[in-house]
Scaffold this active site. Structure first.
Site, PDB file in Angstrom:
ATOM      1  CD  GLU A 141      13.064  20.335  35.367  1.00 45.21           C
ATOM      2  OE1 GLU A 141      12.762  21.478  35.742  1.00 45.21           O
ATOM      3  OE2 GLU A 141      13.450  20.093  34.218  1.00 45.21           O
TER       4      GLU A 141
ATOM      5  CD  GLU B 124       9.908  18.301  31.841  1.00 44.08           C
ATOM      6  OE1 GLU B 124      10.560  19.283  31.415  1.00 44.08           O
ATOM      7  OE2 GLU B 124       9.311  18.297  32.919  1.00 44.08           O
TER       8      GLU B 124
HETATM    9  C1  BG6 Z   1      11.311  21.855  32.748  1.00 50.84           C
HETATM   10  C2  BG6 Z   1      10.030  21.859  33.522  1.00 50.84           C
HETATM   11  O1  BG6 Z   1      12.229  22.644  33.441  1.00 50.84           O
HETATM   12  O2  BG6 Z   1      11.376  22.439  31.513  1.00 50.84           O
HETATM   13  C3  BG6 Z   1       8.804  22.231  32.726  1.00 50.84           C
HETATM   14  O3  BG6 Z   1       9.814  20.649  34.194  1.00 50.84           O
HETATM   15  C4  BG6 Z   1       9.177  23.309  31.726  1.00 50.84           C
HETATM   16  O4  BG6 Z   1       7.808  22.617  33.609  1.00 50.84           O
HETATM   17  C5  BG6 Z   1      10.216  22.749  30.785  1.00 50.84           C
HETATM   18  O5  BG6 Z   1       8.095  23.819  31.032  1.00 50.84           O
HETATM   19  C6  BG6 Z   1      10.624  23.688  29.677  1.00 50.84           C
HETATM   20  O6  BG6 Z   1      10.971  24.920  30.219  1.00 50.84           O
HETATM   21  P1  BG6 Z   1      10.308  26.262  29.710  1.00 50.84           P
HETATM   22  O7  BG6 Z   1      10.813  27.290  30.602  1.00 50.84           O
HETATM   23  O8  BG6 Z   1      10.731  26.406  28.295  1.00 50.84           O
HETATM   24  O9  BG6 Z   1       8.837  26.066  29.831  1.00 50.84           O
END
Ligand code: BG6
Length: 473
Positions: free
Chosen positions: A173, A366
């Site tokens: 990101e 993701e």
């Molecule tokens: C993304 C990141 O922003 O979202 C991850 O690459 C992160 O590291 C994921 O865990 C989900 O966000 P969060 O804050 O719910 O863990």
């Protein structure tokens, strides 16, 4: 729907990051990373030293349980597994000249275990885990010296794993450095004291480092596939008022800036104009422009959790509490327990937008729902979680992925975020769970660390074994 939508060889899998699940924060020579002093994620300033309330210090103890966990991923049929290498396991302070052999050996073992099951590792080189020494001594990516340290690190791991890992991502990101400079870029100066000049100069350093990694990687193994990774968030104009539409375009450009440079190798016109208007002058070293131009990425990967709505006059609307990058609340969408607006169609839009813009292969690395889970006894007497809400979220998103593929988008694969429960990046909680596998650890640090299959475990297993056909049953 019977015809196959998902292409043959589609890389189904799951994603994690070292700092959020490995634990063993100071074992076998590992140095501290910025995460080791962020007990509350990005919600409070970092602490001086690691504190016991920081769940990441133990994580879910993947460091000692990786065999058990990878076996479960294999049971679900993963074709790929995304994780990151903790830079501070390899170079504990970040500026040493010799790597830490124990750190290198750990990832050999992890990758061997994946390959044993035919799982292709997909490796992020830097996922929110800059060595703390680089943050404190050099101010992280605000300092151009980081490029040299990163070069040494990536050269070391590319050489070491050149026959085990084919798919690499340079920075997780990368656009998040503008929003979370300490977590994302190891920039020690408090955010409120940073100017836009500082931030965009740091961005430039990361972009140059990414191009350099792409160059070095391709020299070491021409078969490497090296991608960028951006936080994707489609921005809808709040109304058809052209001022709202233009504001939404500007918002999208603030993210496209990163993929445009990774894919096209130069700063786009809209960025040059923005910099001029704001008085920002990016300092280029000799050779930077050529490096960027000649070393563009092989594919574009991204995370997708939400869309946002943009208004020229945002004060007239409800602000979106969970919108990571800003924007206002979209009244047409529901939100997760953490206020993240849920928008499966937005994923189809993002896929089409990236594809139309670049005509380069895409990879969703993701996507997922952070939710509170309750462990219950299942019909077979085993403990489980009846996570129909997670299945519903993923199914709807994957159906939209299928639509995008039918639209003509070339997609390499899909890895759900946090395929096994891990510590949240933004809030540092364990109760914000994304996994198919429940890990018995609570926000107060209690728990056995035992693993349990959730209902979604078998659901995803079937999705993979039918190459997505079960989504249409
Ligand atoms: C993304 C990141 O922003 O979202 C991850 O690459 C992160 O590291 C994921 O865990 C989900 O966000 P969060 O804050 O719910 O863990």
């Amino acid at each position: 729907m019977t015809e196959t939508t998902f292409p043959k060889g589609f890389l189904w899998g799951g994603a994690t990051a070292a700092n959020q699940y490995e634990g063993a924060y100071n074992e076998d020579g590992k140095g501290l990373s910025v995460q080791d002093i962020m007990p509350n994620g990005i919600q409070t300033p970092p602490t001086e030293e690691p504190t016991p309330d920081n769940l990441k210090l133990i994580g879910i103890d993947f460091y000692h349980r990786y065999k058990e966990d990878i076996k479960l991923f294999a049971e679900m049929g993963f074709k790929t597994y995304r994780t990151s290498i903790a830079w501070s396991r390899i170079f504990p302070n970040g500026d040493e000249t010799e790597p830490n052999e124990a750190g290198l050996a750990f990832y050999d073992a992890v990758f061997d275990e994946c390959l044993k099951y035919g799982i292709e590792p997909l490796i992020t080189l830097s996922h929110y885990e800059t060595p703390l020494h680089l943050a404190r001594t050099y101010n992280g990516w605000a300092n151009r010296d980081l490029i040299d340290f990163y070069e040494r690190y990536v050269t070391t791991v590319f050489n070491r794993y050149k026959d085990k890992v084919k798919y690499w991502l340079t920075f997780n990101e990368i656009n998040s450095v503008l929003h979370a400079p300490f977590m994302s870029g190891g920039i020690n100066t408090p955010k409120e004291d940073l100017t836009e000049q500082d931030l965009y100069q740091a961005v430039h350093h990361e972009l140059v480092a990414s191009a350099l990694a792409t160059k070095i990687g391709h020299e070491i193994n021409p078969d490497f596939q090296i991608g960028c990774m951006v936080l994707a968030m489609p921005a809808y104009p709040m109304t058809p008022n052209p001022e709202d539409v233009l504001s939404a375009r500007h918002f999208e450009n603030s993210n496209y800036l990163f993929s445009d440079i990774h894919v096209r190798g130069e700063y786009p016109g809209y960025a040059k104009r923005l910099f001029k208007e704001k008085g920002i002058e990016i300092e280029f070293a000799e050779g930077d422009a050529e490096l960027l131009k000649e070393n563009t990425v092989d594919f574009i990967s991204f995370s997708y959790y939400m869309s946002t709505a943009i208004a020229a006059n945002p004060e007239e609307y409800d602000s979106g509490v969970g919108n990571l990058l800003g924007g206002v609340n979209n009244p047409y969408l529901e939100s997760s327990e953490w206020g993240w607006q849920i928008d499966p169609v937005g994923l189809r839009i993002v896929l089409n937008d990236f594809w139309d813009r670049y005509q380069k292969p895409l990879f969703i690395v993701e996507n997922g729902l952070g939710a509170k889970d309750v462990l219950v006894e299942g019909a077979d007497g085993e403990m489980t979680v009846e996570d129909d809400y997670r299945i519903d979220y993923l199914e709807k998103h994957l159906q939209q992925v299928g639509e995008a593929i039918k639209d003509g988008v070339e997609l390499m694969g899909y890895t759900t975020w946090g395929c096994i429960d891990l510590v949240s990046a933004s809030t540092a909680e364990l109760s914000k769970r994304y996994g198919f596998i429940y890990v018995d650890r609570n926000d107060d640090g209690s728990g056995t660390l035992n693993r349990y299959k959730k209902k979604s475990f078998n659901w995803y297993k079937e999705v993979i074994s039918t190459n997505g056909e079960s989504l249409y049953k």
